[in-house]
Design a protein around this motif. Structure first.
Motif, mmCIF file in Angstrom:
data_model
loop_
_atom_site.group_PDB
_atom_site.id
_atom_site.type_symbol
_atom_site.label_atom_id
_atom_site.label_comp_id
_atom_site.label_asym_id
_atom_site.label_seq_id
_atom_site.Cartn_x
_atom_site.Cartn_y
_atom_site.Cartn_z
ATOM 1 N N LEU A 16 34.365 55.371 21.168
ATOM 2 C CA LEU A 16 33.011 54.859 21.367
ATOM 3 C C LEU A 16 32.289 54.710 20.028
ATOM 4 O O LEU A 16 31.622 53.701 19.770
ATOM 5 C CB LEU A 16 32.221 55.806 22.272
ATOM 6 C CG LEU A 16 32.612 55.842 23.750
ATOM 7 C CD1 LEU A 16 31.924 57.008 24.451
ATOM 8 C CD2 LEU A 16 32.229 54.528 24.432
ATOM 9 N N ALA A 17 32.433 55.726 19.169
ATOM 10 C CA ALA A 17 31.755 55.691 17.870
ATOM 11 C C ALA A 17 32.320 54.602 16.980
ATOM 12 O O ALA A 17 31.585 53.927 16.260
ATOM 13 C CB ALA A 17 31.868 57.057 17.192
ATOM 14 N N ASP A 18 33.636 54.427 16.989
ATOM 15 C CA ASP A 18 34.254 53.386 16.170
ATOM 16 C C ASP A 18 33.757 52.003 16.565
ATOM 17 O O ASP A 18 33.598 51.112 15.714
ATOM 18 C CB ASP A 18 35.786 53.443 16.312
ATOM 19 C CG ASP A 18 36.409 54.598 15.526
ATOM 20 O OD1 ASP A 18 35.710 55.206 14.695
ATOM 21 O OD2 ASP A 18 37.604 54.882 15.757
ATOM 22 N N GLN A 19 33.494 51.829 17.856
ATOM 23 C CA GLN A 19 33.064 50.514 18.340
ATOM 24 C C GLN A 19 31.554 50.303 18.202
ATOM 25 O O GLN A 19 31.104 49.206 17.866
ATOM 26 C CB GLN A 19 33.463 50.345 19.808
ATOM 27 C CG GLN A 19 34.971 50.271 20.026
ATOM 28 C CD GLN A 19 35.330 50.175 21.504
ATOM 29 O OE1 GLN A 19 34.478 49.905 22.351
ATOM 30 N NE2 GLN A 19 36.594 50.396 21.822
ATOM 31 N N GLY A 20 30.772 51.354 18.459
ATOM 32 C CA GLY A 20 29.325 51.156 18.520
ATOM 33 C C GLY A 20 28.495 52.114 17.699
ATOM 34 O O GLY A 20 27.261 52.119 17.834
ATOM 35 N N GLY A 21 29.131 52.925 16.848
ATOM 36 C CA GLY A 21 28.383 53.877 16.045
ATOM 37 C C GLY A 21 28.045 55.136 16.827
ATOM 38 O O GLY A 21 28.330 55.241 18.026
ATOM 39 N N LEU A 22 27.419 56.088 16.148
ATOM 40 C CA LEU A 22 27.101 57.372 16.778
ATOM 41 C C LEU A 22 26.173 57.213 17.980
ATOM 42 O O LEU A 22 26.231 57.999 18.926
ATOM 43 C CB LEU A 22 26.456 58.318 15.764
ATOM 44 C CG LEU A 22 27.385 59.030 14.787
ATOM 45 C CD1 LEU A 22 26.579 60.001 13.936
ATOM 46 C CD2 LEU A 22 28.494 59.777 15.517
ATOM 47 N N SER A 23 25.308 56.210 17.926
ATOM 48 C CA SER A 23 24.361 56.020 19.030
ATOM 49 C C SER A 23 25.071 55.681 20.339
ATOM 50 O O SER A 23 24.494 55.839 21.420
ATOM 51 C CB SER A 23 23.355 54.918 18.685
ATOM 52 O OG SER A 23 24.030 53.676 18.471
ATOM 53 N N ALA A 24 26.307 55.225 20.239
ATOM 54 C CA ALA A 24 27.061 54.871 21.445
ATOM 55 C C ALA A 24 27.692 56.093 22.098
ATOM 56 O O ALA A 24 28.220 55.995 23.216
ATOM 57 C CB ALA A 24 28.163 53.854 21.102
ATOM 58 N N VAL A 25 27.645 57.228 21.421
ATOM 59 C CA VAL A 25 28.287 58.444 21.936
ATOM 60 C C VAL A 25 27.271 59.284 22.695
ATOM 61 O O VAL A 25 26.285 59.754 22.133
ATOM 62 C CB VAL A 25 28.891 59.281 20.793
ATOM 63 C CG1 VAL A 25 29.546 60.549 21.347
ATOM 64 C CG2 VAL A 25 29.899 58.468 20.018
#
Length: 224
Positions: A16-25
């Motif tokens: 999730l983080a690789d795709q959308g950054g920490l905010s996506a986690v």
């Protein structure tokens, strides 16, 4: 109820983080990725901070620690820092993880052990060596963040910033900046165009100052 492992939770969170950054986690998104309810995740972690711990430790495990040390503490640490930065660039969210002194897992402990082993020939207090590793890691994150953000900047914006710097420096109000710019222009390779060159040069200078200067001080103290 399906049973999941820390490794499964971590893999989903890292993805999730690789795709959308920490905010996506989030706990909700990780649960969704695992195909389970959010409440079930609390059997494995107490919250998002635990997830960040697991994620950070997992990607730290991608740093190659099997490379033999050569016995030169500065060169070995610079090489280790370069490998760490490569992992930060591979996972652009990593520099944004809030630093915590005790955000250490098994792989992070292996990294610390390797770095301290590289400094085994250095006669410095253990606490000082730990501080050197912490500073090195902070610089790695900072350089990686700058490189990531620089890669996102447009060519036009970079050109405009460079033109402004050159024009302002040449107006006579900032003589030291102008002199530094002149030295930079005549030095050949452009560290801004080659971020890896800038990184390695800076790390080498910083670590030489921290390690070798302290070695000299320790020698002088021993002699007296």
């Amino acid at each position: 109820m399906a049973v999941h492992s820390h490794a499964e939770l971590t893999a989903v969170a890292v993805g999730l983080a690789d795709q959308g950054g920490l905010s996506a986690v989030s706990m909700r998104q990780v649960a969704k990725g695992l195909g389970t309810g959010q409440a079930s995740l609390y059997r494995y972690v107490s919250g998002r901070d635990d997830l960040l711990d697991l994620m950070t430790d997992a990607v730290t495990g991608e740093i190659d620690l099997d490379i033999p040390l050569h016995g030169d503490p500065v060169e070995d640490l610079v090489a280790l820092a370069a490998r760490a930065k490569a992992v930060h660039l591979r996972h652009p969210w990593l520099p944004d993880v809030p630093p915590e002194p005790l955000r250490l897992g098994p792989r992070s402990m292996d990294f610390l052990e390797y770095a301290l082993r590289a400094m085994a020939p250095v006669r410095l207090p253990g606490r000082t060596k730990m501080e050197i590793v912490a500073l090195m890691s902070a610089l790695v994150a900072q350089f990686a963040r700058a490189e990531i953000q620089g890669g996102r900047a447009t060519t036009d914006r970079q050109a405009a910033q460079a033109a402004y710097l050159s024009k302002t420096a040449s107006q006579g109000d900032h003589p030291y900046v102008e002199a530094a710019m002149a030295d930079h222009t005549g030095s050949g390779a452009d560290p801004v165009a080659d971020p890896q060159l800038l990184f390695e040069r800076t790390m080498h200078r910083v670590l030489t100052g921290l390690v070798l200067v302290d070695i000299t001080a320790a020698d002088e103290e021993t002699e007296t």
